[in-house]
Design a protein around this motif. Structure first.
Motif, PDB file in Angstrom:
ATOM      1  N   LYS A   9       5.575   4.954 -27.562  1.00  0.00           N
ATOM      2  CA  LYS A   9       6.378   3.734 -27.482  1.00  0.00           C
ATOM      3  C   LYS A   9       7.472   3.826 -26.411  1.00  0.00           C
ATOM      4  CE  LYS A   9       5.761   2.627 -32.394  1.00  0.00           C
ATOM      5  NZ  LYS A   9       6.462   2.294 -33.664  1.00  0.00           N
ATOM      6  N   PHE A  10       7.285   4.728 -25.446  1.00  0.00           N
ATOM      7  CA  PHE A  10       8.319   4.936 -24.432  1.00  0.00           C
ATOM      8  C   PHE A  10       8.711   3.642 -23.718  1.00  0.00           C
ATOM      9  CE2 PHE A  10       5.934   9.113 -24.185  1.00  0.00           C
ATOM     10  CZ  PHE A  10       6.835   9.792 -24.988  1.00  0.00           C
ATOM     11  N   TRP A  11       7.710   2.807 -23.409  1.00  0.00           N
ATOM     12  CA  TRP A  11       7.953   1.633 -22.580  1.00  0.00           C
ATOM     13  C   TRP A  11       8.262   0.381 -23.391  1.00  0.00           C
ATOM     14  CZ3 TRP A  11       8.422   2.179 -17.396  1.00  0.00           C
ATOM     15  CH2 TRP A  11       7.965   3.388 -16.850  1.00  0.00           C
ATOM     16  N   LYS A  12       8.180   0.493 -24.696  1.00  0.00           N
ATOM     17  CA  LYS A  12       8.434  -0.666 -25.548  1.00  0.00           C
ATOM     18  C   LYS A  12       9.877  -1.155 -25.377  1.00  0.00           C
ATOM     19  CE  LYS A  12       7.895  -2.196 -30.363  1.00  0.00           C
ATOM     20  NZ  LYS A  12       9.218  -2.813 -30.509  1.00  0.00           N
TER      21      LYS A  12
ATOM     22  N   LYS B 149       4.885  -2.003 -23.425  1.00  0.00           N
ATOM     23  CA  LYS B 149       4.270  -2.097 -24.748  1.00  0.00           C
ATOM     24  C   LYS B 149       3.837  -0.699 -25.193  1.00  0.00           C
ATOM     25  CE  LYS B 149      -0.465  -2.863 -23.086  1.00  0.00           C
ATOM     26  NZ  LYS B 149      -1.637  -3.774 -23.091  1.00  0.00           N
ATOM     27  N   PRO B 150       3.643  -0.495 -26.491  1.00  0.00           N
ATOM     28  CA  PRO B 150       3.132   0.799 -26.962  1.00  0.00           C
ATOM     29  C   PRO B 150       1.731   1.035 -26.392  1.00  0.00           C
ATOM     30  CG  PRO B 150       4.016  -0.502 -28.773  1.00  0.00           C
ATOM     31  CD  PRO B 150       3.927  -1.419 -27.595  1.00  0.00           C
ATOM     32  N   TYR B 151       1.375   2.291 -26.211  1.00  0.00           N
ATOM     33  CA  TYR B 151       0.043   2.584 -25.687  1.00  0.00           C
ATOM     34  C   TYR B 151      -0.514   3.846 -26.335  1.00  0.00           C
ATOM     35  CZ  TYR B 151       2.323   6.137 -22.762  1.00  0.00           C
ATOM     36  OH  TYR B 151       3.033   7.220 -22.325  1.00  0.00           O
ATOM     37  N   LEU B 152      -1.816   3.973 -26.257  1.00  0.00           N
ATOM     38  CA  LEU B 152      -2.511   5.116 -26.845  1.00  0.00           C
ATOM     39  C   LEU B 152      -2.899   6.113 -25.763  1.00  0.00           C
ATOM     40  CD1 LEU B 152      -4.917   3.345 -29.369  1.00  0.00           C
ATOM     41  CD2 LEU B 152      -2.902   4.710 -29.930  1.00  0.00           C
ATOM     42  N   LYS B 153      -2.700   7.390 -26.064  1.00  0.00           N
ATOM     43  CA  LYS B 153      -3.126   8.449 -25.160  1.00  0.00           C
ATOM     44  C   LYS B 153      -3.644   9.607 -25.997  1.00  0.00           C
ATOM     45  CE  LYS B 153      -1.617  11.391 -21.338  1.00  0.00           C
ATOM     46  NZ  LYS B 153      -0.479  11.797 -20.477  1.00  0.00           N
ATOM     47  N   ASP B 154      -4.896   9.940 -25.778  1.00  0.00           N
ATOM     48  CA  ASP B 154      -5.545  11.006 -26.556  1.00  0.00           C
ATOM     49  C   ASP B 154      -5.412  10.749 -28.054  1.00  0.00           C
ATOM     50  OD1 ASP B 154      -6.144  12.312 -24.167  1.00  0.00           O
ATOM     51  OD2 ASP B 154      -4.239  13.403 -24.173  1.00  0.00           O
TER      52      ASP B 154
ATOM     53  N   ASP C  53      -2.155  -0.428 -18.917  1.00  0.00           N
ATOM     54  CA  ASP C  53      -2.128   0.599 -19.962  1.00  0.00           C
ATOM     55  C   ASP C  53      -0.870   0.510 -20.817  1.00  0.00           C
ATOM     56  OD1 ASP C  53      -4.536   1.620 -19.201  1.00  0.00           O
ATOM     57  OD2 ASP C  53      -3.722   3.322 -18.084  1.00  0.00           O
ATOM     58  N   PHE C  54       0.268   0.202 -20.185  1.00  0.00           N
ATOM     59  CA  PHE C  54       1.532   0.274 -20.920  1.00  0.00           C
ATOM     60  C   PHE C  54       2.436  -0.943 -20.731  1.00  0.00           C
ATOM     61  CE2 PHE C  54       2.086   2.156 -16.785  1.00  0.00           C
ATOM     62  CZ  PHE C  54       3.341   1.755 -16.364  1.00  0.00           C
ATOM     63  N   THR C  55       1.934  -1.992 -20.070  1.00  0.00           N
ATOM     64  CA  THR C  55       2.743  -3.206 -19.903  1.00  0.00           C
ATOM     65  C   THR C  55       1.921  -4.449 -20.211  1.00  0.00           C
ATOM     66  OG1 THR C  55       2.226  -3.670 -17.567  1.00  0.00           O
ATOM     67  CG2 THR C  55       3.988  -2.072 -18.014  1.00  0.00           C
TER      68      THR C  55
END
Length: 297
Positions: A133-136, A123-128, A89-91
């Motif tokens: 971009k927290f993990w970028k 990586k950036p991720y989509l939620k709702d 989802d985010f990596t």
């Protein structure tokens, strides 16, 4: 005082240690010297020789109630089933980011190390429908429990003021790298990079606490995994912090060896972590001294 409420698990599932009431009555300092065996239904203090059946230890407990399962339930022992952390989802793989790959290479990690320790990049991720971009621009270290990723820590490589980012959840129930350990000696470090370098330099599996303390939940995870522990806290640890940590480990009946790092200076930099010392860390490791209860009193 509820003696069993504060019990700590020993080297076997049915063994626990708690504070001896007789020692306390005689004015001695509280110490986890009272051994409890739930399988045999007996107790024995290794300091004053107070012993007997569990039913006589505490009037509030009857023998049928003092079982391994009831103790574990009272202690909230072990790791609760954590929600699955879906890394996709985010990596992404490190190969997808030349910057992340370069950052790890500059820190001495090879492609083989990256694969071995399962390091990824955020990586950036989509939620709702909203983009986050927290993990970028962070290298991400997954935590596994029962072969499933349940937690992650991200370390910035672009100079962000927030150096580390933690996945939602309780890390007090987890130890980074423990999923690779199978009944063998371990090095117990504070941080993830410290654990990685300690393992690379010595060949001994290393795991990370993410701090200078160990919780009962983390301690229970080591049962059946670690055969001996090389404790390697950073060189800036205080004497009290080190002593308290050693007490916790030794009371749990693990053979404990203290890898005592000494603060040093090089090119104007303060050296405190295993990764700071490089190959000199091997010397500290070889000089690790076994600690016993007598060393702490």
């Amino acid at each position: 005082m509820d003696l069993l409420e504060s019990a700590r698990q020993g080297s076997k599932p049915e063994e626990f240690y708690t504070v001896c009431p007789k020692c306390a009555e005689n004015g001695k300092s509280p110490a986890y010297k009272l051994g409890i065996n739930t399988k045999k239904g007996i107790f024995n203090c290794f300091r004053c020789n107070y012993k007997g059946r569990l039913s006589s230890l505490d009037a509030s407990y009857e023998a049928p109630d003092v079982t391994l399962e009831s103790l574990k339930e009272r202690l909230n022992w072990g790791v609760k089933e954590a929600p699955i952390c879906d890394l996709t989802d985010f990596t992404d793989s490190i190969q997808s980011s030349s910057e992340a790959h370069k950052y790890l290479a500059n820190r001495g990690l090879s492609d083989a190390d990256i694969r071995k320790f399962g390091i990824r990049v955020g990586k950036p991720y989509l939620k709702d429908g909203e983009k986050f971009k927290f993990w970028k621009d962070r290298v991400v270290f997954p935590f596994y429990h029962k072969d499933k990723c349940v937690y992650a820590v991200g370390r910035t490589f672009n100079g962000s003021k927030v150096k580390y980012l933690n996945y939602s959840g309780q890390r007090r129930n987890l130890l980074w790298g423990l999923n690779r350990v199978k009944s063998e000696p371990i090095i117990l470090c504070e941080g993830i990079f410290s654990a990685i370098y300690a393992e690379k330099l010595t060949g001994v599996k290393a795991i990370a606490l993410l701090g200078k303390k160990i919780t009962l939940e983390q301690l229970s995870l080591l049962q059946g995994k670690a055969t001996k522990i090389y404790l390697c806290l950073d060189a800036d640890v205080t004497k009290k912090e080190k002593k308290d940590f050693l007490k916790t480990l030794i009371y749990s009946n693990f053979p404990v060896y203290d890898v005592e790092l000494t603060v040093a200076y090089k090119d104007g930099k303060v050296l405190t972590d295993p990764n700071d010392f490089g190959k000199d860390f091997i010397t500290f490791f070889k000089e690790a001294k076994k600690k016993t209860m007598n060393d702490l009193w």
